[in-house]
Design an enzyme around this catalytic site. Sequence first.
Site, short mmCIF file in Angstrom:
data_model
loop_
_atom_site.label_atom_id
_atom_site.label_comp_id
_atom_site.label_asym_id
_atom_site.label_seq_id
_atom_site.Cartn_x
_atom_site.Cartn_y
_atom_site.Cartn_z
N CYS A 1 38.76 -9.88 52.39
CA CYS A 1 40.10 -9.86 52.98
C CYS A 1 41.23 -9.82 51.96
O CYS A 1 42.40 -9.71 52.34
CB CYS A 1 40.28 -11.06 53.90
SG CYS A 1 39.00 -11.18 55.16
N HIS B 1 48.62 -16.00 55.12
CA HIS B 1 47.33 -15.39 55.47
C HIS B 1 47.02 -15.71 56.93
O HIS B 1 46.61 -14.83 57.68
CB HIS B 1 46.24 -15.91 54.54
CG HIS B 1 44.92 -15.23 54.72
ND1 HIS B 1 44.77 -13.87 54.57
CD2 HIS B 1 43.70 -15.72 55.05
CE1 HIS B 1 43.50 -13.55 54.80
NE2 HIS B 1 42.84 -14.65 55.08
N THR C 1 41.88 -19.73 62.04
CA THR C 1 40.67 -20.55 62.02
C THR C 1 41.04 -21.96 61.55
O THR C 1 42.02 -22.16 60.83
CB THR C 1 39.59 -19.98 61.08
OG1 THR C 1 40.07 -20.00 59.74
CG2 THR C 1 39.25 -18.55 61.47
N GLU D 1 45.46 -23.46 53.84
CA GLU D 1 46.68 -22.75 53.45
C GLU D 1 47.92 -23.62 53.63
O GLU D 1 48.82 -23.59 52.79
CB GLU D 1 46.83 -21.45 54.24
CG GLU D 1 47.99 -20.61 53.74
CD GLU D 1 48.07 -19.23 54.36
OE1 GLU D 1 48.80 -18.38 53.82
OE2 GLU D 1 47.42 -19.00 55.40
N LYS E 1 49.26 -11.93 61.96
CA LYS E 1 47.97 -11.52 62.52
C LYS E 1 47.91 -11.55 64.05
O LYS E 1 47.15 -10.78 64.63
CB LYS E 1 46.85 -12.35 61.89
CG LYS E 1 46.62 -11.93 60.42
CD LYS E 1 45.53 -12.71 59.74
CE LYS E 1 45.20 -12.13 58.37
NZ LYS E 1 46.30 -12.25 57.41
N HIS F 1 43.65 -9.30 62.32
CA HIS F 1 43.25 -9.48 60.92
C HIS F 1 42.52 -8.21 60.50
O HIS F 1 41.40 -7.96 60.94
CB HIS F 1 42.36 -10.70 60.76
CG HIS F 1 42.01 -11.02 59.34
ND1 HIS F 1 42.47 -10.29 58.27
CD2 HIS F 1 41.25 -12.02 58.81
CE1 HIS F 1 42.00 -10.80 57.15
NE2 HIS F 1 41.27 -11.85 57.45
N PHE G 1 36.67 -14.25 51.90
CA PHE G 1 35.32 -14.77 51.74
C PHE G 1 34.96 -14.72 50.25
O PHE G 1 35.34 -13.81 49.53
CB PHE G 1 34.32 -13.92 52.51
CG PHE G 1 34.25 -14.22 53.98
CD1 PHE G 1 35.08 -15.14 54.58
CD2 PHE G 1 33.32 -13.57 54.78
CE1 PHE G 1 35.01 -15.42 55.93
CE2 PHE G 1 33.23 -13.84 56.14
CZ PHE G 1 34.07 -14.77 56.72
#
Length: 391
Positions: free
Chosen positions: A156, A281, A285, A292, A310, A315, A378
Amino acid sequence: MASTRFYLNHLGLACALGSGARQVAASLFAGDCSHMRAGSPWLPDFAGRLGVIGESLPALPPELAQHECRNNRLALAVARQIEQPLAALRERYGPRRIAVVMGTSTSGIAAGEEHLRGANSGSYSYRQQQQLAALAQFVAACFRVQGPQITVSTACSSSANAFASARRLLSMNICDAVVVGGVDTLCGMTVKGFHALGALSAGLAQPFSRNRDGINLGEAGAMFVLSREPGPVRLRGVGASSDAHHMSAPDPSGGGAAEAMRRALRAAGLAPGDIGYLNLHGTGTAQNDAMEAKAVHGVLGEGVLCSSSKPVSGHTLGAAGALEAAFCWLALHREFSAGVPPHCFDGEYDEKLPPLRLHRGGGKAERPRYAMSNSFAFGGSNSTLIFGGEE
C-alpha cells in the site's frame, strides 16, 4: 543538486470519484460517498462497498494489444490526460531523458485469473500483462519515452515510494522529467484475500470511529509529470521507514510511521506546525487507525487539520500513495482547491485514540500552504510525502 526544486506540473487521474482533476475535485471536496458500490462479483453474498471505476476504459491500440489487461487500460485512460504536455517534453528533451516510475500491487493479475479460468480468448503473456514491471514498460510505450522504467511494489505504499525513486532520478541528472504515479485495479485475489483476512468492512468504512470494522477496497490510477520546471505544486519532502514488525499488522507503537513523518519534515525543511493538511492513511481497521493516531499525535499534535479519503475512493492499495498525493495536489492548487477534503464517517470518534482534528466539512476550510500524505503498508513499509503550494 540538494537544493534543486521539483514540481508536479500535470496530473492524470481516475478513480471511483470520476475521471480528470475537475470531476474528481468536485466529488472529493463534497465528501461524496455515493460512488462506493455495495456488493462484489467476487463475493456475491457480501454487502461491503468497493470503489469501482464506473466509466468504460479505452481499448488498447493495436500496437499495444499484447499488453491487454484492465490495469493497463486504466493506465491508458490516465495517460491520455497528460499526453500533450508529455509530447512537448519529449520534443524538448528527447525520449531518453524522460523516465517512468510507477507503483502497483496487482498489475494485470485479473488477466492471469481469466487465463486460468479459460475465460480470455486471446493469448496471454505473463511478462507483458501481469508481471509487476509490465506497468512501467506499458506507460513508457504509451508515451514513447526511453528513459529508466521502474515499477515499485511495496504493497500500500508502492506509489508513494515511487516519488522517492522519481526524485532521485532527477537529483542524479539521469533524466529531465519523470512520469510518476500508480495504477491498481480490483481482482479476485485482492478482494477475496482481504476478505479471508477479515479486513473488509461490512458496509462503508469508518476510519477512526469507535464503530470501525475494516476497509473498503478500490481501484485508481494517478500520474504526474515531475520535473524541475516551476509549477503550481512542489514536491517538498519524502520520508520512509520500515517497521520490520509483522507481515500484515502495523507496529502498534507507531514508531515507524512517526519516523517516516519526521524524515519527510526534515527533508522539506519544515516544522510540524507548518503542515496545513494531512491526508491520513486512515484505512478503518482497528490496528491501523490506532497506530496512526498515536504517530500523528506524537509528531504533529492535534492541531493539524486532517482526513482520510478512503471512504470516498476506497483503499486503492498500490495506487493509494499516488491517488492521495493527487488529492493533496488538488487541495493545494489554486484552480481546483475547495479547502481540504472532509473526513467522512459516523462522527463517533474512538475516544481510546489520541485526539485528531478531523475536518468534518461544513464551511469552507482555507486552502493549505503545505500538505502531507501518509501511506503505510503490509510488511511495515511506511512512506510520507509533503507538498507545497505556490510560493
